[in-house]
Design a protein around this motif. Structure first.
Motif, PDB file in Angstrom:
ATOM      1  N   UNK A 120     -17.796 -15.343  23.630  1.00  0.00           N
ATOM      2  CA  UNK A 120     -17.955 -14.109  24.402  1.00  0.00           C
ATOM      3  C   UNK A 120     -17.866 -14.406  25.900  1.00  0.00           C
ATOM      4  N   UNK A 121     -18.515 -15.480  26.334  1.00  0.00           N
ATOM      5  CA  UNK A 121     -18.479 -15.851  27.745  1.00  0.00           C
ATOM      6  C   UNK A 121     -17.061 -16.192  28.191  1.00  0.00           C
ATOM      7  N   UNK A 122     -16.322 -16.890  27.334  1.00  0.00           N
ATOM      8  CA  UNK A 122     -14.973 -17.331  27.693  1.00  0.00           C
ATOM      9  C   UNK A 122     -13.961 -16.192  27.678  1.00  0.00           C
ATOM     10  N   UNK A 123     -14.093 -15.282  26.704  1.00  0.00           N
ATOM     11  CA  UNK A 123     -13.033 -14.309  26.456  1.00  0.00           C
ATOM     12  C   UNK A 123     -13.363 -12.871  26.818  1.00  0.00           C
ATOM     13  N   UNK A 124     -14.638 -12.522  26.879  1.00  0.00           N
ATOM     14  CA  UNK A 124     -15.010 -11.109  27.024  1.00  0.00           C
ATOM     15  C   UNK A 124     -15.733 -10.791  28.327  1.00  0.00           C
ATOM     16  N   UNK A 125     -16.502 -11.758  28.840  1.00  0.00           N
ATOM     17  CA  UNK A 125     -17.363 -11.477  29.991  1.00  0.00           C
ATOM     18  C   UNK A 125     -16.605 -11.189  31.265  1.00  0.00           C
ATOM     19  N   UNK A 126     -15.340 -11.584  31.317  1.00  0.00           N
ATOM     20  CA  UNK A 126     -14.558 -11.314  32.524  1.00  0.00           C
ATOM     21  C   UNK A 126     -14.399  -9.816  32.752  1.00  0.00           C
ATOM     22  N   UNK A 127     -14.496  -9.031  31.677  1.00  0.00           N
ATOM     23  CA  UNK A 127     -14.314  -7.576  31.788  1.00  0.00           C
ATOM     24  C   UNK A 127     -15.538  -6.778  31.348  1.00  0.00           C
ATOM     25  N   UNK A 128     -16.355  -7.339  30.445  1.00  0.00           N
ATOM     26  CA  UNK A 128     -17.431  -6.574  29.813  1.00  0.00           C
ATOM     27  C   UNK A 128     -18.819  -7.130  30.140  1.00  0.00           C
ATOM     28  N   UNK A 129     -19.783  -6.240  30.130  1.00  0.00           N
ATOM     29  CA  UNK A 129     -21.192  -6.616  30.185  1.00  0.00           C
ATOM     30  C   UNK A 129     -21.787  -6.477  28.788  1.00  0.00           C
ATOM     31  N   UNK A 130     -23.013  -6.987  28.623  1.00  0.00           N
ATOM     32  CA  UNK A 130     -23.726  -6.813  27.357  1.00  0.00           C
ATOM     33  C   UNK A 130     -25.212  -6.716  27.669  1.00  0.00           C
TER      34      UNK A 130
ATOM     35  N   UNK B  82     -14.525  -3.288  32.071  1.00  0.00           N
ATOM     36  CA  UNK B  82     -14.707  -2.620  30.790  1.00  0.00           C
ATOM     37  C   UNK B  82     -16.142  -2.177  30.569  1.00  0.00           C
ATOM     38  N   UNK B  83     -16.398  -1.480  29.464  1.00  0.00           N
ATOM     39  CA  UNK B  83     -17.741  -0.974  29.178  1.00  0.00           C
ATOM     40  C   UNK B  83     -18.689  -2.060  28.680  1.00  0.00           C
ATOM     41  N   UNK B  84     -19.967  -1.764  28.739  1.00  0.00           N
ATOM     42  CA  UNK B  84     -20.992  -2.616  28.134  1.00  0.00           C
ATOM     43  C   UNK B  84     -20.771  -2.620  26.621  1.00  0.00           C
ATOM     44  N   UNK B  85     -20.851  -3.798  25.993  1.00  0.00           N
ATOM     45  CA  UNK B  85     -20.563  -3.903  24.561  1.00  0.00           C
ATOM     46  C   UNK B  85     -21.807  -3.854  23.672  1.00  0.00           C
ATOM     47  N   UNK B  86     -22.941  -3.430  24.242  1.00  0.00           N
ATOM     48  CA  UNK B  86     -24.125  -3.247  23.392  1.00  0.00           C
ATOM     49  C   UNK B  86     -24.890  -1.970  23.721  1.00  0.00           C
ATOM     50  N   UNK B  87     -24.709  -1.454  24.920  1.00  0.00           N
ATOM     51  CA  UNK B  87     -25.417  -0.261  25.344  1.00  0.00           C
ATOM     52  C   UNK B  87     -24.429   0.833  25.737  1.00  0.00           C
ATOM     53  N   UNK B  88     -24.575   2.043  25.247  1.00  0.00           N
ATOM     54  CA  UNK B  88     -25.631   2.451  24.314  1.00  0.00           C
ATOM     55  C   UNK B  88     -25.379   2.018  22.871  1.00  0.00           C
ATOM     56  N   UNK B  89     -24.116   1.709  22.529  1.00  0.00           N
ATOM     57  CA  UNK B  89     -23.837   1.291  21.155  1.00  0.00           C
ATOM     58  C   UNK B  89     -22.889   0.101  21.144  1.00  0.00           C
ATOM     59  N   UNK B  90     -23.113  -0.752  20.170  1.00  0.00           N
ATOM     60  CA  UNK B  90     -22.295  -1.938  19.936  1.00  0.00           C
ATOM     61  C   UNK B  90     -21.060  -1.538  19.128  1.00  0.00           C
ATOM     62  N   UNK B  91     -19.871  -2.078  19.424  1.00  0.00           N
ATOM     63  CA  UNK B  91     -18.678  -1.684  18.653  1.00  0.00           C
ATOM     64  C   UNK B  91     -18.792  -1.949  17.159  1.00  0.00           C
ATOM     65  N   UNK B  92     -19.637  -2.906  16.746  1.00  0.00           N
ATOM     66  CA  UNK B  92     -19.815  -3.134  15.308  1.00  0.00           C
ATOM     67  C   UNK B  92     -20.553  -1.980  14.651  1.00  0.00           C
ATOM     68  N   UNK B  93     -21.164  -1.089  15.452  1.00  0.00           N
ATOM     69  CA  UNK B  93     -21.896   0.050  14.905  1.00  0.00           C
ATOM     70  C   UNK B  93     -20.985   1.250  14.646  1.00  0.00           C
TER      71      UNK B  93
END
Length: 266
Positions: free
Chosen positions: A183-193, A202-213
């Motif tokens: 996640x740090x290598x591939x996602x954090x450049x654009x997303x927060x969590x 990009x959007x936060x990937x846990x708030x308000x909802x995680x994409x796995x939800x």
């Protein structure tokens, strides 16, 4: 009127931009202009046969990044901040090594500007982190940040943003732990969590909802592999993560981390 015309003429004879690269590292902080970097004693023309951003061979006038990071150690952690808010997290060790993969700061000459990244897009300049022999050290596409404005020495991600860490009770070899690293290598450049991170793209990937939800697993995998095949619009910035970048086992680990963090909202 003539004075105004002379002033305007003077403006148009200036360079396209006067870019500055800032290194924020406490006592080691410094700043370079485009001209200083182009004239750096270690600057040279390098060939990048398979440029990640331009998708073809490119030539750059570049400075070995290690020459600009003198005084930093292999245990340090850096963040490259781009003009658009992209913030790439990078351990310093690969950036300081002389090989097999070697990191370079490519410098765009205002008198010989680079081509646009795509129709209607700017170039990768003014400063672009490129690599020679990247495959020999497992360098990933997210480790090629472009349009860099600042380099910052920071604490590692898990110290700065504890809300992003997986459960410390997990075994050392748990896939969620590998997923956190990916996640740090591939996602954090654009997303927060959980609100953690510095990216602005990009959007936060846990708030308000995680994409796995809200994504069934096959569709989420498709989104990561080929975003445009699932959600297509001209302003989309999410890149495709092929198996060459993120193999199936790594994608499994990344999804395990995201699913795990869905139960750890903060």
């Amino acid at each position: 009127m003539r004075v105004c015309l002379l002033l305007l003429t003077g403006l148009f004879t200036l360079p396209l931009y006067a870019a500055q690269l800032q290194l924020d590292a406490d006592a080691l902080s410094r700043q370079w202009s485009t001209a200083e970097l182009l004239d750096h004693p270690q600057a040279m023309v390098i060939e990048v046969p398979a440029d990640v951003s331009y998708k073809r061979a490119m030539h750059y006038r570049a400075v070995p990044l290690a020459a600009l990071l003198e005084g930093l150690g292999s245990d340090d952690h850096l963040q490259a901040v781009a003009l658009d808010g992209f913030a790439a997290e990078m351990p310093a060790a690969p950036l300081l090594q002389a090989g097999p993969a070697r990191a370079w700061l490519a410098v765009e000459d205002p008198e010989q500007p680079w081509p646009p990244l795509a129709a209607g897009k700017p170039s990768a300049g003014p400063f672009y982190l490129v690599w020679t022999d990247p495959q020999r050290s497992g360098i990933r596409p997210e480790q090629w940040p472009f349009q860099i404005a600042r380099l910052r020495r920071l604490q590692p991600v898990e110290q700065r943003f504890p809300q992003m860490r997986p459960d410390p009770a997990l075994p050392a070899n748990a896939p969620e732990r590998l997923g956190f690293a990916l996640f740090q290598q591939n996602c954090m450049a654009c997303h927060r969590l959980n609100g953690g991170g510095d990216a602005q793209v990009g959007p936060d990937l846990n708030l308000p909802h995680n994409p796995t939800e809200y994504f069934a697993a096959p569709w989420l995998r498709q989104l990561i592999r080929d975003p445009q095949s699932l959600r297509q619009w001209p302003q989309s910035k999410m890149p495709a993560f092929s198996e060459a970048v993120l193999n199936e086992a790594e994608l499994d680990a990344l999804l395990a981390y995201l699913e795990h963090m869905a139960g750890r909202k903060s």
